[in-house]
Design a protein around this motif. Structure first.
Motif, PDB file in Angstrom:
ATOM      1  N   HIS A 219       0.849  -1.202   0.000  1.00  0.00           N
ATOM      2  CA  HIS A 219       0.000   0.000   0.000  1.00  0.00           C
ATOM      3  C   HIS A 219       0.882   1.248   0.000  1.00  0.00           C
ATOM      4  N   PRO A 220       0.575   2.223  -0.842  1.00  0.00           N
ATOM      5  CA  PRO A 220       1.454   3.396  -0.960  1.00  0.00           C
ATOM      6  C   PRO A 220       1.434   4.331   0.240  1.00  0.00           C
ATOM      7  N   HIS A 221       0.509   4.148   1.185  1.00  0.00           N
ATOM      8  CA  HIS A 221       0.432   5.076   2.319  1.00  0.00           C
ATOM      9  C   HIS A 221       1.717   5.098   3.136  1.00  0.00           C
ATOM     10  N   ARG A 222       2.430   3.981   3.182  1.00  0.00           N
ATOM     11  CA  ARG A 222       3.664   3.981   3.970  1.00  0.00           C
ATOM     12  C   ARG A 222       4.740   4.855   3.344  1.00  0.00           C
ATOM     13  N   PHE A 223       4.595   5.211   2.062  1.00  0.00           N
ATOM     14  CA  PHE A 223       5.585   6.047   1.403  1.00  0.00           C
ATOM     15  C   PHE A 223       5.203   7.535   1.410  1.00  0.00           C
TER      16      PHE A 223
ATOM     17  N   HIS B  95       4.608   9.790   3.780  1.00  0.00           N
ATOM     18  CA  HIS B  95       5.348  10.722   4.632  1.00  0.00           C
ATOM     19  C   HIS B  95       6.761  10.949   4.092  1.00  0.00           C
ATOM     20  N   TRP B  96       7.336   9.936   3.440  1.00  0.00           N
ATOM     21  CA  TRP B  96       8.651  10.133   2.817  1.00  0.00           C
ATOM     22  C   TRP B  96       8.536  11.051   1.612  1.00  0.00           C
ATOM     23  N   SER B  97       7.441  10.909   0.877  1.00  0.00           N
ATOM     24  CA  SER B  97       7.200  11.777  -0.268  1.00  0.00           C
ATOM     25  C   SER B  97       7.026  13.231   0.179  1.00  0.00           C
ATOM     26  N   ALA B  98       6.317  13.426   1.294  1.00  0.00           N
ATOM     27  CA  ALA B  98       6.144  14.777   1.837  1.00  0.00           C
ATOM     28  C   ALA B  98       7.489  15.351   2.262  1.00  0.00           C
ATOM     29  N   LEU B  99       8.316  14.530   2.899  1.00  0.00           N
ATOM     30  CA  LEU B  99       9.655  14.977   3.295  1.00  0.00           C
ATOM     31  C   LEU B  99      10.486  15.335   2.068  1.00  0.00           C
ATOM     32  N   ALA B 100      10.427  14.490   1.041  1.00  0.00           N
ATOM     33  CA  ALA B 100      11.179  14.754  -0.196  1.00  0.00           C
ATOM     34  C   ALA B 100      10.725  16.054  -0.847  1.00  0.00           C
ATOM     35  N   ALA B 101       9.416  16.298  -0.842  1.00  0.00           N
ATOM     36  CA  ALA B 101       8.881  17.540  -1.415  1.00  0.00           C
ATOM     37  C   ALA B 101       9.397  18.748  -0.653  1.00  0.00           C
TER      38      ALA B 101
END
Length: 195
Positions: free
Chosen positions: A131-135, A137-143
């Motif tokens: 499920h992509p939800h675990r990624f 918060h990392w995507s938000a950090l990367a942004a």
């Protein structure tokens, strides 16, 4: 009139950041730098622009993840026509599964700095059985990291150089050099891991 011109370039930059998840050839970094140069003298504008860039970047990821999860025919055709892209997506999926959480988080952040890395990463996560939800918060950090980097780069150059064209040229060259260097390191590490 100058404020209207600045707001148009800011809106265009935010739209470009949103869209370059799906269309990585959009020069979003250049447009963000140009928006920073246009607004650098307005108090608080670079910070607001940076927050807007981070939000647009994250929303672009969400959009592409959603399209990839739904198996949109456009994306399926794109992967079918581009075997190298499909192979990259599969390779990233495997790396995200096999690596510890910290290494996977670093991959998500680093992908933001590699040309088309964001697109490949979002497609890999979207097509992953996990499920992509675990990624997210990392995507938000990367942004946030990428937005802070690109806005700071433009802001610093706007204060170091007297002319806008020189600031733009130096900022874009520096961003290109950093992206190229990171892409080479990623390719070298991938080759070493394959040995």
């Amino acid at each position: 009139m100058a404020a209207i011109g600045s707001s148009w370039i800011c809106a265009l930059a935010l739209c470009a950041v949103l869209g370059d998840a799906l269309l990585p050839f959009i020069p979003s970094g250049t447009l963000v730098i140009l928006a920073v140069l246009k607004t650098a003298q307005i108090d608080g504008a670079p910070v607001l622009l940076g927050l807007g860039v981070a939000v647009s970047s994250f929303l672009g990821d969400l959009l592409l993840l959603h399209l990839a999860r739904r198996g949109t025919p456009l994306l399926q055709r794109r992967l079918a026509r581009r075997p190298k892209l499909a192979a990259s997506v599969f390779r990233v999926q495997q790396a995200l599964i096999e690596r510890p959480r910290g290494a996977a988080a670093a991959m998500v952040v680093i992908a933001r700095f590699v040309p088309a890395g964001r697109t490949v990463l979002d497609l890999a996560i979207g097509h992953s059985p996990a499920h992509p939800h675990r990624f997210l918060h990392w995507s938000a950090l990367a942004a946030l990291v990428w937005a802070a980097y690109i806005v700071t780069l433009g802001w610093l150059n706007s204060h170091w150089f007297d002319t806008a064209w020189l600031s733009l040229a130096v900022s874009c060259t520096a961003a290109t050099v950093v992206s190229t260097a990171i892409a080479r390191i990623v390719r070298r590490n991938r080759r070493l891991a394959a040995l």
